[in-house]
Design an enzyme around this catalytic site. Structure first.
Site, PDB file in Angstrom:
ATOM      1  N   HIS A 204       3.119 -16.617   6.645  1.00 55.23           N
ATOM      2  CA  HIS A 204       3.530 -16.919   8.262  1.00 55.23           C
ATOM      3  C   HIS A 204       4.323 -18.164   8.048  1.00 55.23           C
ATOM      4  CE1 HIS A 204      -0.312 -19.315   8.223  1.00 55.23           C
ATOM      5  NE2 HIS A 204       0.189 -20.115   9.121  1.00 55.23           N
TER       6      HIS A 204
HETATM    7  C1  UD1 Z   1       0.679 -21.532  14.332  1.00 55.58           C
HETATM    8  C2  UD1 Z   1       0.705 -22.710  13.792  1.00 55.58           C
HETATM    9  C3  UD1 Z   1       0.674 -22.955  12.469  1.00 55.58           C
HETATM   10  C4  UD1 Z   1      -0.945 -22.294  12.035  1.00 55.58           C
HETATM   11  C5  UD1 Z   1      -0.708 -20.800  12.239  1.00 55.58           C
HETATM   12  C6  UD1 Z   1      -1.841 -20.052  12.242  1.00 55.58           C
HETATM   13  C7  UD1 Z   1       1.919 -24.640  15.293  1.00 55.58           C
HETATM   14  C8  UD1 Z   1       3.353 -25.183  14.948  1.00 55.58           C
HETATM   15  N1  UD1 Z   1       1.953 -23.651  14.235  1.00 55.58           N
HETATM   16  O1  UD1 Z   1       1.791 -20.901  13.624  1.00 55.58           O
HETATM   17  O2  UD1 Z   1       0.252 -24.393  11.928  1.00 55.58           O
HETATM   18  O3  UD1 Z   1      -0.674 -22.114  10.337  1.00 55.58           O
HETATM   19  O4  UD1 Z   1      -0.295 -20.722  13.768  1.00 55.58           O
HETATM   20  O5  UD1 Z   1      -1.713 -18.777  12.319  1.00 55.58           O
HETATM   21  O6  UD1 Z   1       1.211 -24.612  15.923  1.00 55.58           O
HETATM   22  N2  UD1 Z   1       3.048 -14.276  18.085  1.00 55.58           N
HETATM   23  C9  UD1 Z   1       2.390 -12.890  18.604  1.00 55.58           C
HETATM   24  N3  UD1 Z   1       1.214 -13.019  19.126  1.00 55.58           N
HETATM   25  C10 UD1 Z   1       0.407 -13.949  18.837  1.00 55.58           C
HETATM   26  C11 UD1 Z   1       0.624 -15.124  18.292  1.00 55.58           C
HETATM   27  C12 UD1 Z   1       2.162 -15.141  17.863  1.00 55.58           C
HETATM   28  O7  UD1 Z   1       3.213 -11.866  18.729  1.00 55.58           O
HETATM   29  O8  UD1 Z   1      -0.770 -13.799  19.275  1.00 55.58           O
HETATM   30  C13 UD1 Z   1       4.267 -14.126  17.420  1.00 55.58           C
HETATM   31  C14 UD1 Z   1       5.273 -14.693  18.592  1.00 55.58           C
HETATM   32  O9  UD1 Z   1       6.444 -13.916  18.151  1.00 55.58           O
HETATM   33  C15 UD1 Z   1       5.606 -16.156  18.119  1.00 55.58           C
HETATM   34  C16 UD1 Z   1       5.141 -16.088  16.602  1.00 55.58           C
HETATM   35  O10 UD1 Z   1       4.266 -15.175  16.397  1.00 55.58           O
HETATM   36  O11 UD1 Z   1       6.800 -16.623  18.278  1.00 55.58           O
HETATM   37  C17 UD1 Z   1       4.805 -17.514  16.028  1.00 55.58           C
HETATM   38  O12 UD1 Z   1       3.630 -17.811  16.655  1.00 55.58           O
HETATM   39  P1  UD1 Z   1       3.212 -19.566  16.919  1.00 55.58           P
HETATM   40  O13 UD1 Z   1       2.147 -19.526  17.540  1.00 55.58           O
HETATM   41  O14 UD1 Z   1       4.546 -20.363  17.639  1.00 55.58           O
HETATM   42  O15 UD1 Z   1       3.585 -19.901  15.402  1.00 55.58           O
HETATM   43  P2  UD1 Z   1       2.540 -19.610  14.085  1.00 55.58           P
HETATM   44  O16 UD1 Z   1       3.466 -19.075  13.165  1.00 55.58           O
HETATM   45  O17 UD1 Z   1       1.402 -18.573  14.530  1.00 55.58           O
HETATM   46  N1  UDP Z   2      -7.629 -14.962   8.746  1.00 52.82           N
HETATM   47  C1  UDP Z   2      -8.348 -13.984   9.562  1.00 52.82           C
HETATM   48  N2  UDP Z   2      -7.392 -12.698   9.528  1.00 52.82           N
HETATM   49  C2  UDP Z   2      -6.259 -12.545   9.117  1.00 52.82           C
HETATM   50  C3  UDP Z   2      -5.461 -13.977   8.670  1.00 52.82           C
HETATM   51  C4  UDP Z   2      -6.456 -15.058   8.531  1.00 52.82           C
HETATM   52  O1  UDP Z   2      -9.398 -13.991   9.833  1.00 52.82           O
HETATM   53  O2  UDP Z   2      -5.557 -11.703   8.987  1.00 52.82           O
HETATM   54  C5  UDP Z   2      -8.330 -16.148   8.815  1.00 52.82           C
HETATM   55  C6  UDP Z   2      -8.458 -16.873   7.616  1.00 52.82           C
HETATM   56  O3  UDP Z   2      -9.419 -16.258   6.854  1.00 52.82           O
HETATM   57  C7  UDP Z   2      -8.784 -18.467   7.807  1.00 52.82           C
HETATM   58  C8  UDP Z   2      -7.892 -18.610   9.018  1.00 52.82           C
HETATM   59  O4  UDP Z   2      -7.666 -17.245   9.773  1.00 52.82           O
HETATM   60  O5  UDP Z   2     -10.148 -18.505   8.395  1.00 52.82           O
HETATM   61  C9  UDP Z   2      -6.530 -19.076   8.465  1.00 52.82           C
HETATM   62  O6  UDP Z   2      -5.591 -18.832   9.556  1.00 52.82           O
HETATM   63  P1  UDP Z   2      -4.112 -18.833   9.197  1.00 52.82           P
HETATM   64  O7  UDP Z   2      -3.583 -18.496   7.915  1.00 52.82           O
HETATM   65  O8  UDP Z   2      -3.337 -18.357  10.097  1.00 52.82           O
HETATM   66  O9  UDP Z   2      -3.798 -20.613   9.478  1.00 52.82           O
HETATM   67  P2  UDP Z   2      -3.566 -21.789   8.561  1.00 52.82           P
HETATM   68  O10 UDP Z   2      -4.877 -22.108   7.833  1.00 52.82           O
HETATM   69  O11 UDP Z   2      -2.534 -21.749   7.709  1.00 52.82           O
HETATM   70  O12 UDP Z   2      -3.440 -22.758   9.652  1.00 52.82           O
END
Ligand code: UD1
Ligand code: UDP
Length: 357
Positions: A204
């Site tokens: 991601h």
């Molecule tokens: C965010 C965090 C990252 C974390 C990750 C966990 C920041 C800067 N980044 O990144 O540190 O590791 O969450 O997963 O805060 N989207 C959906 N539905 C949702 C959420 C997101 O469709 O419920 C899509 C949207 O197109 C959005 C994109 O995912 O633009 C990215 O989501 P965003 O929350 O901006 O960043 P993450 O990559 O999820």
């Molecule tokens: N996770 C989950 N389902 C998924 C992917 C991740 O439950 O499909 C859980 C994972 O086990 C961990 C947390 O979400 O506990 C990590 O989230 P993510 O990888 O989105 O973010 P990061 O740790 O990189 O910020």
């Protein structure tokens, strides 16, 4: 104590699942604020349900957008709530835009800020999370760090006051839910997969989300010729769907899964391939091999002990590393004993007064 806790993204729901419960069972009043950065049911609601996280008192509905849009909208909502609630302090977790927004809003109101999972560094300022961590740590009054390495990182930046090495709250969650997951999850049966006979993939990071990077990652992973379970983060969903049409059928695309299914998928995978921070650490805790599709990690212990290999740009080594993962050197209990949340609540009670509201 009266506490405001700010969450917004999937990993923060996992962390809050243990700390919110510890706060409340010690009799403290918690007002839970969800910025709503993650909003799909399988990115948010499923965690609240499965892990019995208390319902958020406020959901700011911030949703997706640029960093400035997400951070600013979160700040505006958080400022209003904390002015109204007047908490003794505010808790933020990790390194997302919800963390940064909370930190800035709280300190501009001259309130106390508590950072859980402080001190982590990738030393790569191209990562938005690194900026969020540095700013939040500079502003925090109490910094709860998972490891001595994290405390040392802070020391090098001149931050020594208010730093507590307490272990990792994600270990608390993992220990609390692993057994429940084994009892409840049917995910292995659902896909007809068995221990060590499949790979688990998650991607991601923005740096891996471009098709020119995603394509070779998927091509190399699919060469392993065993099923690859890939819960697809919404950031990469449309790109992955297009790419996998041309790539071999061993990659099984599924929607993001809840924590219980994830625990089971992690515990039984032959190798976990990921760019997630939390999943690298969980792989280590489950004693599963991890290939991290990044050039650096905040969780350096996992690499030093030989359970995690940083693939960086050596994507063409993925098939060989899956087939013959180098034997790890050792496994140590770096991330704590599963009681970090209680430790944090005790320390905060000592600092802010033990009066239950
Ligand atoms: C965010 C965090 C990252 C974390 C990750 C966990 C920041 C800067 N980044 O990144 O540190 O590791 O969450 O997963 O805060 N989207 C959906 N539905 C949702 C959420 C997101 O469709 O419920 C899509 C949207 O197109 C959005 C994109 O995912 O633009 C990215 O989501 P965003 O929350 O901006 O960043 P993450 O990559 O999820
Ligand atoms: N996770 C989950 N389902 C998924 C992917 C991740 O439950 O499909 C859980 C994972 O086990 C961990 C947390 O979400 O506990 C990590 O989230 P993510 O990888 O989105 O973010 P990061 O740790 O990189 O910020």
């Amino acid at each position: 104590m009266k506490v405001v806790t700010i969450v917004g993204a999937r990993p923060q729901f996992v962390k809050a699942s243990v700390v919110s419960k510890a706060l409340r069972s010690a009799g403290h009043t918690e007002i839970l604020v969800n910025t709503g950065q993650h909003y799909d049911d399988n990115m948010a609601k499923i965690f609240f349900e499965e892990m019995h996280i208390p319902k958020a008192d406020f959901n700011l509905g911030v949703g997706s957008g640029s960093h400035a849009v997400q951070t600013a909208a979160s700040m505006i909502g958080i400022e209003k709530i904390i002015e109204e609630v007047k908490p003794d302090f505010v808790i933020v977790y990790g390194d997302t835009n919800a963390t940064l927004a909370g930190a800035l809003a709280v300190k501009k109101l001259n309130l106390k800020l508590v950072h859980i999972e402080a001190g982590l560094r990738s030393f790569n300022r191209d990562m938005p999370e690194e900026i969020n961590r540095i700013v939040t740590d500079v502003l925090s009054d109490q910094l709860f760090v998972p490891t001595q390495v994290a405390a040392d990182n802070l020391k090098k930046e001149g931050i020594e006051r208010g730093v507590y090495v307490v272990g990792d709250v994600m270990v608390d969650a993992l220990q609390t839910y692993s057994r429940i997951a084994e009892q409840k999850s049917t995910i292995l049966k659902q896909f007809g997969i068995k221990t060590d006979k499949y790979l688990l993939l998650t991607i991601h990071r923005p740096s891996n989300s471009d098709v020119n990077r995603l394509r070779p990652i998927l091509e190399q992973v699919s060469k392993a010729k065993i099923p690859v379970i890939f819960p697809v983060h919404p950031r990469v969903k449309s790109k992955v769907a297009d790419l996998t049409q041309d790539i071999s059928g061993s990659i099984i695309l599924i929607d993001p899964v809840g924590y219980l299914d994830m625990m089971v998928l992690e515990k039984h995978a032959k190798v976990i391939l990921t760019d997630s921070g939390g999943i690298q650490k969980e792989a280590y805790c489950h004693q599963r091999y991890c290939l991290t599709i990044r050039s650096e990690t905040e969780w350096v212990e996992t690499v030093n002990d030989g359970w995690n290999y940083l693939v960086g740009d050596e994507l063409d080594r993925i098939p060989e590393l899956i087939a013959h993962f180098p034997t790890p050197i050792r496994w140590l209990n770096h991330y704590g004993d599963g009681h970090a949340a209680n430790r944090i609540v005790s320390i905060l009670s000592e600092i802010y007064g033990n009066q239950a509201e």
